[in-house]
Each structure stands twice: as C-alpha cells, then as structure tokens.
Design a protein around this motif. Structure first.
Motif, PDB file in Angstrom:
ATOM      1  N   SER A 188       0.832  -1.194   0.000  1.00  0.00           N
ATOM      2  CA  SER A 188       0.000   0.000   0.000  1.00  0.00           C
ATOM      3  C   SER A 188       0.867   1.244   0.000  1.00  0.00           C
ATOM      4  O   SER A 188       1.742   1.409   0.838  1.00  0.00           O
ATOM      5  N   ARG A 232      -4.251   2.279  -2.491  1.00  0.00           N
ATOM      6  CA  ARG A 232      -4.779   2.372  -1.136  1.00  0.00           C
ATOM      7  C   ARG A 232      -5.394   1.030  -0.757  1.00  0.00           C
ATOM      8  O   ARG A 232      -6.193   0.484  -1.495  1.00  0.00           O
ATOM      9  N   VAL A 233      -5.026   0.526   0.402  1.00  0.00           N
ATOM     10  CA  VAL A 233      -5.582  -0.727   0.898  1.00  0.00           C
ATOM     11  C   VAL A 233      -6.159  -0.484   2.276  1.00  0.00           C
ATOM     12  O   VAL A 233      -5.487   0.096   3.138  1.00  0.00           O
TER      13      VAL A 233
END
Length: 239
Positions: free
Chosen positions: A40, A56-57
C-alpha cells in the motif's frame, strides 16, 4: 513562452481504494498483513509508488466465528486464512459477495476442516477441493501455467517468476480435485496445483495450496512473498 512551446496538463485519477476482509482463526495472519502494508502506498507517503503497488488498501480483520454479511459490504476481496469451521460457513453471504464481483481467497493448512471444504465445493465457491494431505517436501514451479489467466495478470506473474520459486521449499500439500471450470494458475513440482481459480458469480474464487504463514513452508518468509501476495490480490493498476 516561446511560440513553438506548448504545455498540456494531464489529470490521472487515483485508483479506488481496495477493501480487504481478512478472516482468521488466531495470530497466523501477521506475514500477510505485513505484505499488504508494504504494497500500500499509504505506508510510503514520502516515496513514489513502486511498480505494481496498490494505491490504497484498507484491511478489516474478523475472527471466523464473528463473520457476518455486514463485513462484506463495500469489500472487494475476502481472504480466509483456512477453511472456516462448518458451523461458521455462511455460503449465502459468500455467494452474494462473489455475485457482485468480489474475490474469495482460501489458504490451506496442514489440518483442515474437509467438511466445510466439501460444502464450499458443492456451492461452487471453491476452486479446488482438498482430498488427501501429502507430507513431503516440494517446490513451486518457476513459472505460471498460463499467461493472461483469469486471476493473474502477466505483469504480476512475470515479476513473481523472477524470485526462483523452485528453490523455496514447502513441507507438504493437498491432493486436490479441481472444480469443473477451475483453472490451475501455478503448479508444484510433480504436477499438483499451488494456485487454482474458478469464476464465481461476477467474481472469482482462488485456492492457495499452502499456508498463509510459515507453518507449511518457507514461502511466507521468503523474498517472493510480497510478489506472491500481489498476484493474489489481482490486476495491476495501469496508468
């Protein structure tokens, strides 16, 4: 500005957030969580996003016995550290999640609840059904079975192929019966599958024939683990 000089502004939209639900039994998911953090770009605010990194995680951890349909709301990927115990298998929720395009990922373990695996297979939610455990040292093949498969893009698979997977020992594996429409994405030496995938609703289901931690081999502690997890998560973002 000189007459023959032109400048144009190009807007590149940011990739949507990837929401991952991680269903676990204990503390066996640390190495997988660490890989997601590394992938990420949120974890590297002062660095440019590396090739293949997720923009984005957002990770949600849920113990097996507390998994409800609510956890699937807004989720993109559901990862199971092992097959859920029979009493906690909610096939209706899993089917609804896959039907809307979600991805299911099931890791194996040396001691598995085969009854729940049978149930998942009957409902079309499992890419390969474990039949018998083989306690023997084996190694992954160095390259995937096919290019451009339904679950691994060429870029991710090519990156993973550079890590000499054929030198990473696994302590054992399950002899499996693939689902009717399943595709073997990666094999172990000797022919048994390491990764299987099957279409499931508008999504897909992946079976990983090893553990999410280091209990069944050296993969999760090897330099290949980050690239391996990237392959599981899906298509590489393209500009």
């Amino acid at each position: 500005v000189e007459d023959d000089t032109y400048r144009i502004a190009v807007y590149l939209s940011r990739a949507a957030q990837t929401n991952v639900v991680l269903v676990h039994r204990g503390e066996e998911t640390f190495l997988f969580e660490t890989a997601l953090q590394a992938l990420s770009s949120q974890e590297r605010p002062d660095r440019m996003t590396s090739a293949g990194a997720l923009d984005r995680v957002y990770l949600t951890k849920v113990p097996q016995g507390r998994l409800t349909a609510r956890e699937f709301d807004g989720a993109d990927i559901a990862v199971f550290s092992s097959f859920p115990a029979g009493s906690t298998v909610r096939t209706g929720d899993l089917k609804a999640f896959a039907q809307k395009g979600g991805k299911l990922i099931f890791f194996a373990a040396g001691a598995q609840d085969l009854e729940s695996a049978n149930l998942l297979s009957r409902e079309g939610l499992l890419a390969a059904q474990p039949q018998r455990w083989v306690q023997a040292i084996t190694y992954p093949e160095p390259r995937p079975c096919t290019e451009g498969s339904l679950a691994l893009d060429e870029r991710s698979a090519r990156s993973l192929s550079n890590y000499r997977l054929d030198q990473i020992a696994l302590k054992g594996y399950w002899l499996c019966r693939p689902a009717a429409q399943a595709q073997c994405l990666w094999r172990l030496a000797g022919g048994e599958g390491l990764l299987y995938a099957v279409p499931c609703g508008h999504g897909q289901s992946i079976f990983v024939n090893t553990s999410i931690d280091d209990s069944l081999g050296l993969l999760a502690k090897s330099s290949a683990w980050l690239a391996f997890c990237r392959c599981l998560l899906g298509q590489t973002d393209q500009a």
